[in-house]
Design a protein around this motif. Structure first.
Motif: not given
Length: 137
Positions: A8-35
């Motif tokens: 659980q601590e590891k899963a939360i750490a991964l979630w925190e990383f994604v949460r903190k390193t990106r913003q919700h906004y229109f993606p500059s790339q479409q498709g799998r590239e932006a994922e």
């Protein structure tokens, strides 16, 4: 994930990383590239919920977890499998919920207990309108 004990601590750490390193906004790339989690964090820095959900699922898989992504007809979320069950951690809405055992809840549990989401103090107040599996990973 150095210094993290337990899945659980590891899963939360991964979630925190994604949460903190990106913003919700229109993606500059479409498709799998932006994922791609490396590009999402280090090149683009923003994207929609599907980009964040898939990036977290990719990172979780790379860390040795099973992961899946759900399309909720208007919002996309990931789940990570550990301790013999699925756990939903939403990096886009920056929230996860606890079930009645005190574990991070799964999509199925939240479907049966939507009041958990409706009664959340802060964060997302989105009510589920029906879950359907997304063929992601």
């Amino acid at each position: 994930m150095e210094g993290k004990h337990g899945d659980q601590e590891k899963a939360i750490a991964l979630w925190e990383f994604v949460r903190k390193t990106r913003q919700h906004y229109f993606p500059s790339q479409q498709g799998r590239e932006a994922e791609d989690p490396v590009k999402l964090a280090n090149v683009y820095g923003y994207g929609y919920c599907d980009d964040a959900a898939t990036a977290l699922a990719w990172l979780a898989t790379a860390a040795g977890f099973k992961a899946r992504v759900w399309d909720l007809r208007g919002h996309v979320i990931p789940e990570i499998f550990y301790q013999d069950s699925w756990h939903m951690l939403d990096p886009d809405e920056e929230v996860y919920y606890f079930d009645d055992r005190g574990a991070i809840a799964s999509v199925e549990w939240l479907t049966r207990h939507p009041e958990t989401i409706a009664n959340l103090q802060g964060g997302s107040r989105q009510r589920p309108r029906g879950w359907r599996n997304f063929t992601g990973l």
